[in-house]
Design an enzyme around this catalytic site. Structure first.
Site, PDB file in Angstrom:
ATOM      1  N   SER A  14       0.861  -1.313   0.009  1.00 33.19           N
ATOM      2  CA  SER A  14      -0.053   0.222  -0.050  1.00 33.19           C
ATOM      3  C   SER A  14       0.834   1.333  -0.043  1.00 33.19           C
ATOM      4  O   SER A  14       0.428   2.330  -0.466  1.00 33.19           O
ATOM      5  CB  SER A  14      -0.919   0.017   1.152  1.00 33.19           C
ATOM      6  N   ASN A  15       2.014   0.988   0.685  1.00 33.16           N
ATOM      7  CA  ASN A  15       2.815   2.382   0.449  1.00 33.16           C
ATOM      8  C   ASN A  15       3.642   2.413  -0.698  1.00 33.16           C
ATOM      9  O   ASN A  15       3.485   3.793  -1.490  1.00 33.16           O
ATOM     10  CB  ASN A  15       4.048   2.293   1.648  1.00 33.16           C
ATOM     11  N   ARG A  92      13.135  -7.413   5.805  1.00 33.24           N
ATOM     12  CA  ARG A  92      14.337  -7.963   6.005  1.00 33.24           C
ATOM     13  C   ARG A  92      15.299  -7.069   6.595  1.00 33.24           C
ATOM     14  O   ARG A  92      15.385  -5.967   6.364  1.00 33.24           O
ATOM     15  CB  ARG A  92      14.937  -8.614   4.786  1.00 33.24           C
ATOM     16  N   HIS A 110       8.460   3.510   9.232  1.00 35.60           N
ATOM     17  CA  HIS A 110       8.285   2.663  10.174  1.00 35.60           C
ATOM     18  C   HIS A 110       7.061   3.001  10.884  1.00 35.60           C
ATOM     19  O   HIS A 110       7.066   4.226  11.208  1.00 35.60           O
ATOM     20  CB  HIS A 110       9.593   2.674  11.269  1.00 35.60           C
ATOM     21  N   GLU A 144      21.802   0.951  12.399  1.00 39.37           N
ATOM     22  CA  GLU A 144      21.042   0.495  13.613  1.00 39.37           C
ATOM     23  C   GLU A 144      19.710   0.296  12.980  1.00 39.37           C
ATOM     24  O   GLU A 144      19.196   1.418  12.542  1.00 39.37           O
ATOM     25  CB  GLU A 144      21.090   1.407  14.435  1.00 39.37           C
TER      26      GLU A 144
HETATM   27  C1  GAR Z   1       3.751  -0.580   6.788  1.00 45.52           C
HETATM   28  O1  GAR Z   1       2.746  -0.463   8.001  1.00 45.52           O
HETATM   29  C2  GAR Z   1       5.017  -0.118   7.021  1.00 45.52           C
HETATM   30  O2  GAR Z   1       5.279   0.658   7.990  1.00 45.52           O
HETATM   31  C3  GAR Z   1       5.650  -1.488   7.838  1.00 45.52           C
HETATM   32  O3  GAR Z   1       4.966  -2.533   7.135  1.00 45.52           O
HETATM   33  C4  GAR Z   1       3.758  -1.979   6.547  1.00 45.52           C
HETATM   34  C5  GAR Z   1       3.994  -2.337   4.976  1.00 45.52           C
HETATM   35  O4  GAR Z   1       2.512  -2.078   4.570  1.00 45.52           O
HETATM   36  N1  GAR Z   1       7.027  -1.685   8.020  1.00 45.52           N
HETATM   37  C6  GAR Z   1       7.669  -2.031   8.976  1.00 45.52           C
HETATM   38  O5  GAR Z   1       7.093  -2.376  10.179  1.00 45.52           O
HETATM   39  C7  GAR Z   1       9.093  -2.018   8.929  1.00 45.52           C
HETATM   40  N2  GAR Z   1       9.982  -2.136   9.872  1.00 45.52           N
HETATM   41  P1  GAR Z   1       2.311  -2.015   2.852  1.00 45.52           P
HETATM   42  O6  GAR Z   1       3.106  -3.229   2.388  1.00 45.52           O
HETATM   43  O7  GAR Z   1       0.886  -1.821   2.698  1.00 45.52           O
HETATM   44  O8  GAR Z   1       3.091  -0.792   2.393  1.00 45.52           O
END
Ligand code: GAR
Length: 217
Positions: A14-15, A92, A110, A144
């Site tokens: 979705s992003n 990952r 994040h 980090e």
């Molecule tokens: C999102 O909420 C993103 O912030 C999170 O995974 C989701 C992906 O959604 N990322 C993490 O947790 C990274 N540590 P999407 O596939 O619909 O964009």
């Protein structure tokens, strides 16, 4: 000159979709030249294909080490000569070699206000901790985990009724606004890094719920 972007994603995408929409609407002067996933079933690959973007699945199972996989995909990404590499739900942990290859042009989103609730299941962590606010952060990636220099954050209140699912949904709505905004700023050359402090030139700082304030999204 249009900004050349490579996106890495593991999940539903979705992003990625929000970024593509912003580009298609002409809000960001950029082109996504390649989407890479470590998951064959990733929705992000489908979304890329629907938008005529090159989409590649690289199977980590073919590599003996995480480092080996990362070096392989880093080489593949370099062929695109990207201005920016965007992690959009890429689940990952990246090895140092990968980060060295793209440091300064590697962004992540994040689903918390870092440095709170780094790592997996950030929304569940926030609820279980009893935090009253969480949110979303776009940051540069350093060595980090979920701890790199912060570009933009959005605050989301947590209600007593919230579950990890409802909170994730609320945070995601802001992710879809702050990620395209941060990418636009990067592509316009407005983001300066001083130590671990990020300064967005001519941005408006100090307002809620997004800081610095959204301009275009
Ligand atoms: C999102 O909420 C993103 O912030 C999170 O995974 C989701 C992906 O959604 N990322 C993490 O947790 C990274 N540590 P999407 O596939 O619909 O964009």
């Amino acid at each position: 000159m249009s900004c050349n972007i490579v996106v890495l994603a593991s999940g539903r995408g979705s992003n990625l979709k929000a970024i593509i929409d912003a580009i298609n609407k002409g809000k960001i002067d950029a082109k996504i030249s390649l989407v890479i996933s470590d998951k064959k079933s990733s929705g992000a690959l489908e979304i890329a294909k629907q938008n005529n973007i090159q989409a590649k699945f690289f199977d980590p199972a073919f590599f003996e080490t995480r480092r080996g996989y990362d070096i392989y995909i880093a080489e593949r990404i370099k062929k695109e000569n990207p201005d920016l590499v965007v992690l959009a739900g890429y689940m990952r942990i990246l090895s140092d070699e990968f980060i060295d290859a793209f440091e300064g042009k590697l962004l992540n989103i994040h689903p918390s206000l870092i440095p709170s609730f780094q790592g997996l299941k950030a929304q569940k962590q926030a609820i279980e901790f009893g935090a009253k606010f969480s949110g979303a952060t776009v940051h540069f990636v350093n060595k980090e985990l979920d701890n790199g220099p912060v570009i933009i954050q959005a605050v989301v209140p947590i209600t007593l009724e919230d579950t990890p699912e409802t909170l994730s949904e609320k945070i995601l709505k802001w992710e879809h606004r702050i990620y395209p905004q941060a990418i636009k700023w990067f592509c316009e050359g407005r983001i300066k890094l001083e130590g671990r402090k990020v300064i967005v030139e001519n941005a408006k700082y100090g307002e809620l719920p997004v800081n610095p304030a959204l301009e275009d999204f």
